[in-house]
Design a protein around this motif. Structure first.
Motif, mmCIF file in Angstrom:
data_model
loop_
_atom_site.group_PDB
_atom_site.id
_atom_site.type_symbol
_atom_site.label_atom_id
_atom_site.label_comp_id
_atom_site.label_asym_id
_atom_site.label_seq_id
_atom_site.Cartn_x
_atom_site.Cartn_y
_atom_site.Cartn_z
ATOM 1 N N LEU A 115 0.814 -1.221 0.000
ATOM 2 C CA LEU A 115 0.000 0.000 0.000
ATOM 3 C C LEU A 115 0.845 1.267 0.000
ATOM 4 O O LEU A 115 0.467 2.277 -0.581
ATOM 5 N N VAL A 116 2.015 1.218 0.667
ATOM 6 C CA VAL A 116 2.897 2.380 0.738
ATOM 7 C C VAL A 116 4.259 2.009 0.166
ATOM 8 O O VAL A 116 4.584 0.833 0.024
ATOM 9 N N GLU A 117 5.031 3.040 -0.140
ATOM 10 C CA GLU A 117 6.393 2.823 -0.634
ATOM 11 C C GLU A 117 7.227 2.150 0.455
ATOM 12 O O GLU A 117 7.908 1.159 0.208
ATOM 13 N N THR A 118 7.169 2.682 1.668
ATOM 14 C CA THR A 118 7.930 2.115 2.776
ATOM 15 C C THR A 118 7.506 2.741 4.099
ATOM 16 O O THR A 118 6.929 3.828 4.126
ATOM 17 N N THR A 119 7.807 2.039 5.178
ATOM 18 C CA THR A 119 7.720 2.604 6.523
ATOM 19 C C THR A 119 9.121 2.712 7.107
ATOM 20 O O THR A 119 9.280 2.948 8.297
ATOM 21 N N PHE A 120 10.120 2.524 6.262
ATOM 22 C CA PHE A 120 11.521 2.637 6.662
ATOM 23 C C PHE A 120 12.091 3.916 6.061
ATOM 24 O O PHE A 120 11.784 4.264 4.924
ATOM 25 N N GLY A 121 12.939 4.600 6.805
ATOM 26 C CA GLY A 121 13.620 5.783 6.295
ATOM 27 C C GLY A 121 14.927 5.384 5.630
ATOM 28 O O GLY A 121 15.208 4.209 5.406
ATOM 29 N N ALA A 122 15.732 6.396 5.324
ATOM 30 C CA ALA A 122 17.064 6.145 4.779
ATOM 31 C C ALA A 122 17.927 5.529 5.879
ATOM 32 O O ALA A 122 17.526 5.474 7.047
ATOM 33 N N ALA A 123 19.123 5.078 5.504
ATOM 34 C CA ALA A 123 20.041 4.479 6.472
ATOM 35 C C ALA A 123 20.208 5.406 7.674
ATOM 36 O O ALA A 123 20.421 6.601 7.522
ATOM 37 N N GLY A 124 20.052 4.864 8.862
ATOM 38 C CA GLY A 124 20.182 5.653 10.080
ATOM 39 C C GLY A 124 18.878 6.275 10.545
ATOM 40 O O GLY A 124 18.812 6.819 11.640
ATOM 41 N N ASP A 125 17.846 6.242 9.722
ATOM 42 C CA ASP A 125 16.540 6.782 10.105
ATOM 43 C C ASP A 125 15.697 5.696 10.768
ATOM 44 O O ASP A 125 16.107 4.541 10.864
ATOM 45 N N GLU A 126 14.497 6.068 11.163
ATOM 46 C CA GLU A 126 13.568 5.127 11.784
ATOM 47 C C GLU A 126 13.176 4.022 10.809
ATOM 48 O O GLU A 126 13.095 4.242 9.607
ATOM 49 N N ALA A 159 1.371 2.964 26.144
ATOM 50 C CA ALA A 159 2.489 3.030 25.207
ATOM 51 C C ALA A 159 2.106 3.992 24.091
ATOM 52 O O ALA A 159 1.001 3.913 23.544
ATOM 53 N N ARG A 160 3.002 4.910 23.786
ATOM 54 C CA ARG A 160 2.818 5.801 22.637
ATOM 55 C C ARG A 160 3.869 5.404 21.609
ATOM 56 O O ARG A 160 5.066 5.466 21.883
ATOM 57 N N LEU A 161 3.389 4.941 20.453
ATOM 58 C CA LEU A 161 4.269 4.504 19.377
ATOM 59 C C LEU A 161 4.063 5.409 18.173
ATOM 60 O O LEU A 161 3.024 6.067 18.047
ATOM 61 N N SER A 162 5.027 5.428 17.268
ATOM 62 C CA SER A 162 4.886 6.239 16.061
ATOM 63 C C SER A 162 5.336 5.441 14.840
ATOM 64 O O SER A 162 6.150 4.517 14.938
ATOM 65 N N LEU A 163 4.783 5.831 13.709
ATOM 66 C CA LEU A 163 5.085 5.187 12.435
ATOM 67 C C LEU A 163 5.079 6.269 11.367
ATOM 68 O O LEU A 163 4.210 7.138 11.356
ATOM 69 N N THR A 164 6.040 6.203 10.467
ATOM 70 C CA THR A 164 6.081 7.108 9.324
ATOM 71 C C THR A 164 5.868 6.291 8.066
ATOM 72 O O THR A 164 6.582 5.316 7.825
ATOM 73 N N THR A 165 4.842 6.668 7.299
ATOM 74 C CA THR A 165 4.605 6.001 6.014
ATOM 75 C C THR A 165 5.015 6.954 4.898
ATOM 76 O O THR A 165 4.839 8.166 5.002
ATOM 77 N N ARG A 166 5.572 6.388 3.833
ATOM 78 C CA ARG A 166 5.980 7.165 2.667
ATOM 79 C C ARG A 166 5.270 6.599 1.452
ATOM 80 O O ARG A 166 5.329 5.397 1.221
#
Length: 190
Positions: free
Chosen positions: A110-121, A142-149
């Motif tokens: 569904l998304v390109e990624t939930t991973f950032g560049a090397a060293g990112d989340e 618990a407070r969690l976060s996710l980044t979708t791209r």
């Protein structure tokens, strides 16, 4: 891709975790405490989750593509019972919830990624963990976060109608023949 579809995919990954509890696609509220508790309760225990969109940024990739970067917050709650070492059980549950995001960085394509560049989340991050009063019950939160791209192809969003334009001069020449015509063809990505 829609924001709603991404939200549903996040919720479904959490729902797939055994004993995750109640998973709400959004942050639920009610006027009455008892009704509120019911939204997160399994049996006699609070064990539930909610999902919020925190922000959306749009980045230029090239003349035909942008990237949506969406930040999500996932909140989890579990009744605190010190005698049963509930904090340790909640730690295990949090790691069980994080695992499928590590295994499926595209949320099923569904998304390109939930991973950032090397060293990112990479994947679902635990940002904060501690005790709170929730729906009148002492709980772990618990407070969690996710980044979708997500890559957006501008041609598929309706802008392609403007990629080629033209103009024909609307004043007639004395002999009735149009002598000038401009056709504009901007560079187009493949």
């Amino acid at each position: 891709m829609t924001v709603a579809a991404i939200r549903t995919a996040i919720a479904n990954l959490i729902r797939g975790v055994p004993a995750a509890g109640v998973v709400n696609d959004y942050e639920r509220y009610t006027r009455r405490e008892g009704d509120f508790r019911d939204l997160y309760q399994v049996g006699t225990q609070i064990r539930g989750w909610n999902i919020r969109r925190l922000s959306t940024r749009e980045e230029v990739v090239d003349s035909q593509t942008t990237r949506l970067v969406i930040r999500w917050q996932v909140n989890g709650f579990l009744s605190l019972v010190d005698e049963q070492a509930s904090e340790l059980a909640f730690d295990d549950l949090i790691e069980a919830v994080r695992a499928p995001f590590r295994a499926d960085e595209t949320l099923g394509g569904l998304v390109e990624t939930t991973f950032g560049a090397a060293g990112d989340e990479a994947g679902l991050q635990l940002d904060e963990l501690g005790p709170v009063m929730f729906a009148g019950v002492l709980c772990h939160k618990a407070r969690l976060s996710l980044t979708t791209r997500v890559l957006l192809d501008l041609e598929q969003t309706g802008i392609d109608d403007f990629l080629t334009g033209g103009i024909t001069w609307d004043f007639p020449a004395p002999d009735g023949v149009t002598e000038a015509e401009d056709i504009i063809h901007p560079e187009q990505g493949e």
